[in-house]
Design a protein around this motif. Structure first.
Motif, PDB file in Angstrom:
ATOM      1  N   ILE A  21       0.866  -1.177   0.000  1.00  0.00           N
ATOM      2  CA  ILE A  21       0.000   0.000   0.000  1.00  0.00           C
ATOM      3  C   ILE A  21       0.906   1.231   0.000  1.00  0.00           C
ATOM      4  O   ILE A  21       1.779   1.357   0.862  1.00  0.00           O
ATOM      5  N   LYS A  22       0.675   2.094  -0.968  1.00  0.00           N
ATOM      6  CA  LYS A  22       1.492   3.312  -1.051  1.00  0.00           C
ATOM      7  C   LYS A  22       0.571   4.515  -1.172  1.00  0.00           C
ATOM      8  O   LYS A  22      -0.220   4.612  -2.103  1.00  0.00           O
ATOM      9  N   CYS A  23       0.675   5.421  -0.224  1.00  0.00           N
ATOM     10  CA  CYS A  23      -0.090   6.661  -0.227  1.00  0.00           C
ATOM     11  C   CYS A  23       0.754   7.691  -0.970  1.00  0.00           C
ATOM     12  O   CYS A  23       1.852   8.013  -0.544  1.00  0.00           O
ATOM     13  N   LYS A  24       0.269   8.200  -2.100  1.00  0.00           N
ATOM     14  CA  LYS A  24       1.088   9.027  -2.981  1.00  0.00           C
ATOM     15  C   LYS A  24       1.154  10.519  -2.656  1.00  0.00           C
ATOM     16  O   LYS A  24       2.217  11.016  -2.362  1.00  0.00           O
ATOM     17  N   PRO A  25       0.060  11.251  -2.732  1.00  0.00           N
ATOM     18  CA  PRO A  25       0.212  12.708  -2.712  1.00  0.00           C
ATOM     19  C   PRO A  25       0.587  13.270  -1.356  1.00  0.00           C
ATOM     20  O   PRO A  25       0.964  14.410  -1.263  1.00  0.00           O
ATOM     21  N   LEU A  26       0.457  12.457  -0.346  1.00  0.00           N
ATOM     22  CA  LEU A  26       0.721  12.980   0.979  1.00  0.00           C
ATOM     23  C   LEU A  26       2.168  12.756   1.412  1.00  0.00           C
ATOM     24  O   LEU A  26       2.496  12.923   2.569  1.00  0.00           O
ATOM     25  N   SER A  27       3.035  12.379   0.454  1.00  0.00           N
ATOM     26  CA  SER A  27       4.407  12.105   0.862  1.00  0.00           C
ATOM     27  C   SER A  27       5.075  13.324   1.481  1.00  0.00           C
ATOM     28  O   SER A  27       5.956  13.184   2.298  1.00  0.00           O
ATOM     29  N   ALA A  28       4.624  14.513   1.105  1.00  0.00           N
ATOM     30  CA  ALA A  28       5.165  15.713   1.743  1.00  0.00           C
ATOM     31  C   ALA A  28       4.725  15.773   3.207  1.00  0.00           C
ATOM     32  O   ALA A  28       5.404  16.334   4.045  1.00  0.00           O
ATOM     33  N   LEU A  29       3.589  15.186   3.478  1.00  0.00           N
ATOM     34  CA  LEU A  29       3.102  15.105   4.851  1.00  0.00           C
ATOM     35  C   LEU A  29       3.294  13.661   5.331  1.00  0.00           C
ATOM     36  O   LEU A  29       2.343  12.916   5.501  1.00  0.00           O
ATOM     37  N   ALA A  30       4.523  13.275   5.522  1.00  0.00           N
ATOM     38  CA  ALA A  30       4.871  11.880   5.797  1.00  0.00           C
ATOM     39  C   ALA A  30       4.086  11.280   6.957  1.00  0.00           C
ATOM     40  O   ALA A  30       3.652  10.133   6.885  1.00  0.00           O
ATOM     41  N   ALA A  31       3.868  12.020   8.004  1.00  0.00           N
ATOM     42  CA  ALA A  31       3.149  11.473   9.168  1.00  0.00           C
ATOM     43  C   ALA A  31       1.708  11.146   8.802  1.00  0.00           C
ATOM     44  O   ALA A  31       1.183  10.102   9.191  1.00  0.00           O
ATOM     45  N   VAL A  32       1.057  12.011   8.034  1.00  0.00           N
ATOM     46  CA  VAL A  32      -0.320  11.756   7.613  1.00  0.00           C
ATOM     47  C   VAL A  32      -0.351  10.569   6.662  1.00  0.00           C
ATOM     48  O   VAL A  32      -1.207   9.690   6.782  1.00  0.00           O
ATOM     49  N   ALA A  33       0.576  10.541   5.711  1.00  0.00           N
ATOM     50  CA  ALA A  33       0.632   9.439   4.753  1.00  0.00           C
ATOM     51  C   ALA A  33       0.822   8.110   5.478  1.00  0.00           C
ATOM     52  O   ALA A  33       0.178   7.113   5.150  1.00  0.00           O
ATOM     53  N   GLU A  34       1.684   8.107   6.477  1.00  0.00           N
ATOM     54  CA  GLU A  34       1.924   6.884   7.235  1.00  0.00           C
ATOM     55  C   GLU A  34       0.663   6.422   7.963  1.00  0.00           C
ATOM     56  O   GLU A  34       0.343   5.236   7.994  1.00  0.00           O
ATOM     57  N   LYS A  35      -0.090   7.361   8.525  1.00  0.00           N
ATOM     58  CA  LYS A  35      -1.343   7.010   9.203  1.00  0.00           C
ATOM     59  C   LYS A  35      -2.372   6.451   8.221  1.00  0.00           C
ATOM     60  O   LYS A  35      -3.082   5.500   8.526  1.00  0.00           O
ATOM     61  N   VAL A  36      -2.453   7.050   7.043  1.00  0.00           N
ATOM     62  CA  VAL A  36      -3.389   6.560   6.022  1.00  0.00           C
ATOM     63  C   VAL A  36      -2.992   5.144   5.595  1.00  0.00           C
ATOM     64  O   VAL A  36      -3.833   4.255   5.510  1.00  0.00           O
ATOM     65  N   GLU A  37      -1.707   4.942   5.348  1.00  0.00           N
ATOM     66  CA  GLU A  37      -1.236   3.606   4.958  1.00  0.00           C
ATOM     67  C   GLU A  37      -1.521   2.593   6.062  1.00  0.00           C
ATOM     68  O   GLU A  37      -1.969   1.479   5.796  1.00  0.00           O
ATOM     69  N   GLN A  38      -1.265   2.982   7.323  1.00  0.00           N
ATOM     70  CA  GLN A  38      -1.509   2.082   8.449  1.00  0.00           C
ATOM     71  C   GLN A  38      -2.982   1.729   8.548  1.00  0.00           C
ATOM     72  O   GLN A  38      -3.349   0.570   8.720  1.00  0.00           O
ATOM     73  N   ARG A  39      -3.855   2.721   8.399  1.00  0.00           N
ATOM     74  CA  ARG A  39      -5.298   2.485   8.476  1.00  0.00           C
ATOM     75  C   ARG A  39      -5.752   1.554   7.353  1.00  0.00           C
ATOM     76  O   ARG A  39      -6.557   0.651   7.567  1.00  0.00           O
ATOM     77  N   CYS A  40      -5.216   1.782   6.154  1.00  0.00           N
ATOM     78  CA  CYS A  40      -5.552   0.913   5.018  1.00  0.00           C
ATOM     79  C   CYS A  40      -5.053  -0.510   5.273  1.00  0.00           C
ATOM     80  O   CYS A  40      -5.769  -1.482   5.013  1.00  0.00           O
ATOM     81  N   ALA A  41      -3.840  -0.637   5.773  1.00  0.00           N
ATOM     82  CA  ALA A  41      -3.278  -1.966   6.050  1.00  0.00           C
ATOM     83  C   ALA A  41      -4.127  -2.695   7.092  1.00  0.00           C
ATOM     84  O   ALA A  41      -4.408  -3.890   6.954  1.00  0.00           O
TER      85      ALA A  41
END
Length: 191
Positions: free
Chosen positions: A136-156
């Motif tokens: 699972i890779k969250c793309k546009p939020l890579s600038a907001l790494a902490a948010v992207a990581e939370k989204v990826e974790q929730r999806c996982a």
């Protein structure tokens, strides 16, 4: 960042029964797998010389409630995602590989799930090994790494929950097929 996980499960059912259950899991258990809203076969090709079946299906899923930040960005509580499932069944070698990728929302999230069903190495005629790898890779939020990581974790987490539901459905269908097979055998003996 890419979040990836692997799972392995042993079905105490033969490969033929488990792969049959795999084809039926979306239609036989709509209440358990309620996130799957639609499935259509797009293509099916059988190579009779090699005994290999190749199929492509479209699968439509509804996401669980999105994290707050995504609800604010998208203006929706959940989203509908369209996926493509490619399956290769190699009957002579008793192998079934399924690859699912999302085709919508790829500008936000890329998901790839690979599943393999094969005979168990110790009990090849009685049990089946299921291996699943998901990234699972969250793309546009890579600038907001902490948010992207939370989204990826929730999806996982959601994928893991749905995967457990899928295994439960598969087990139930396998038991149904086993009972169906036993009653057909009993009826044939009584003839």
């Amino acid at each position: 960042m890419v979040r990836a996980y692997t799972q392995e499960h042993v079905y105490r059912h033969p490969w033929d029964r488990v792969t049959t259950a795999s084809w039926r899991k979306f239609t036989d258990s709509p209440t358990v797998l309620s996130h799957v809203t639609d499935v259509h076969t797009l293509s099916r090709r059988l190579d009779p010389e090699e005994g290999i079946l190749r199929t492509t299906r479209s699968v439509t899923v509804r996401s669980p409630q999105l994290p707050f930040i995504l609800r604010r960005i998208l203006g929706h509580d959940s989203v509908v995602c369209h996926c493509v499932e490619s399956t290769v069944v190699d009957s002579p070698n008793r192998s079934m590989e399924i690859v699912v990728r999302n085709v919508s929302l790829r500008n936000l999230l890329e998901v790839e799930e690979r599943s393999l069903y094969s005979p168990h190495p110790v009990h090849p005629d009685r049990w089946t090994v299921f291996k699943q790898e998901t990234s699972i890779k969250c793309k546009p939020l890579s600038a907001l790494a902490a948010v992207a990581e939370k989204v990826e974790q929730r999806c996982a987490e959601r994928f893991l929950q749905n995967s457990a539901k899928g295994r439960e459905v598969m087990e139930n269908i396998c038991k149904y097929l086993e009972a169906e097979s036993s009653s057909a055998s009993s009826a044939a003996v009584g003839i």
